[in-house]
Design an enzyme around this catalytic site. Sequence first.
Site, PDB file in Angstrom:
ATOM      1  N   GLN A 118       0.806  -1.215   0.000  1.00  0.00           N
ATOM      2  CA  GLN A 118       0.000   0.000   0.000  1.00  0.00           C
ATOM      3  C   GLN A 118       0.842   1.268   0.000  1.00  0.00           C
ATOM      4  OE1 GLN A 118      -2.617  -0.458   3.393  1.00  0.00           O
ATOM      5  NE2 GLN A 118      -3.731  -2.156   2.445  1.00  0.00           N
ATOM      6  N   HIS A 182      -0.903   0.096   5.534  1.00  0.00           N
ATOM      7  CA  HIS A 182      -1.457   1.110   6.443  1.00  0.00           C
ATOM      8  C   HIS A 182      -0.507   2.282   6.684  1.00  0.00           C
ATOM      9  CE1 HIS A 182      -4.649  -1.731   8.415  1.00  0.00           C
ATOM     10  NE2 HIS A 182      -4.616  -1.843   7.087  1.00  0.00           N
ATOM     11  N   GLU A 277     -14.911   4.152   9.171  1.00  0.00           N
ATOM     12  CA  GLU A 277     -15.407   5.253   9.995  1.00  0.00           C
ATOM     13  C   GLU A 277     -15.298   6.607   9.312  1.00  0.00           C
ATOM     14  OE1 GLU A 277     -14.088   3.388  14.355  1.00  0.00           O
ATOM     15  OE2 GLU A 277     -13.318   5.347  13.713  1.00  0.00           O
ATOM     16  N   TYR A 298     -10.255 -10.045   9.911  1.00  0.00           N
ATOM     17  CA  TYR A 298     -10.557 -10.673   8.628  1.00  0.00           C
ATOM     18  C   TYR A 298     -10.852 -12.166   8.799  1.00  0.00           C
ATOM     19  CZ  TYR A 298      -8.848  -6.316   6.664  1.00  0.00           C
ATOM     20  OH  TYR A 298      -8.686  -4.989   6.355  1.00  0.00           O
TER      21      TYR A 298
END
Length: 405
Positions: A118, A182, A277, A298
């Site tokens: 990522q 992340h 969120e 997960y």
Amino acid sequence: MRNLFLILTATATLALHACSNDNDGPNEPKYPPVETEDPNTDYQPAFTGQTRGPGVRTTTKLDTTVITSSLTSPWGVKSLPDGRLLVTQKGGTMRIVTQTGTVSSPITGLPAVNANGQGGLLGLTLDPAFSTSRMVYWVFSENIAGGTVTAVAKGRLANDEKTIENATVIYRAIPAYNGTLHYGGRIVFDAQGNLFVSTGERSDLVTRPLAQSTTAALGKILRITKDGQPAPGNPAFGEGGLPELYTIGHRNPQGLAIHPVTGELWQAEHGPRGGDEINRIQAGKNFGWPTITYGIEYSGQKVGDGIQQKDGLEQPVYYWDPVVSPSGMTFYAGDRVPEWKNNLFIGALSGQHIVRLVIENNKVAGEERLLAGENQRFRDVTQGTDGALYAITDQGRLYRLDKAE
């Protein structure tokens, strides 16, 4: 039985609208929630409207244009003063795209990124005085001793727009970690000319608790100066707390936006399996991850103690279960589509649409899904100088969404 429940809910909602429409005033007609899939959990929201809010529908006729499909994994987009779009690409380059779809050559001079997983070249913002300073600020994943970090850099877009001059790394979110997930990665200016930056907690179980640590910059909203120093007026987080911290307890925040009326910072972050969120950010607050969450692992197991509420920890304004994977976002402050005024627009990755949230009294009063038929992972959304919305997708598209003429 579940289908019968949805039909009854839709019928009741439409009947209620038919009875109350004359008294709605400026409020939009409400429809059944846009989410119809089963949730991952049986967790109960803390208040009415915290999830699966009423549906709304844009009544203005819209024109959707794909300006280009030739970008490569774009991640951040901002409108230049002349209406062209400056775009970051995950692999480590910036491009400028004109309104007619011409894509510039790669802009050189940026520090090397680690684009694994990522990571890569992530969010960007322009100096409020860009017209004269030509300064650009961006977030990227950087290799340093011990692993990678979420880093912040700045540099001047050269007059010929071929390079970034004097690129300088001004901040690194410690500790470094040898992982690829992340990073967070959004950046916006506040009204005082300081920078808000979002960082992720790097995903793994070993780093996850650092979202709650005030001696680590992971899983945080940071507030720094243009030189990367702690901004004046930041909240104090006790002895040993990093002075650049603004809020703590975040998972992977990929959306930041300033409300055009209140000036407050709003944020979107990825939950695990459920529990994405939307938060209204307030200085010094703890937003709970991983102590509280509306998601599960997960694997299907609970996260920690499996609790969703705890004294001293903030509740999200809104959450999704199942996830939509919210990324870049913006508030609409234009006049082209009056019913969108001050609405929040968020790129949804796994959801493959643009989320429109109607915000009233700091709560979500309605939700709509735009461009859901495009089958694109929407990575970032911004408002152009022309009042239109622009969105980029992981598949390389740049969209313009505007009132039809």
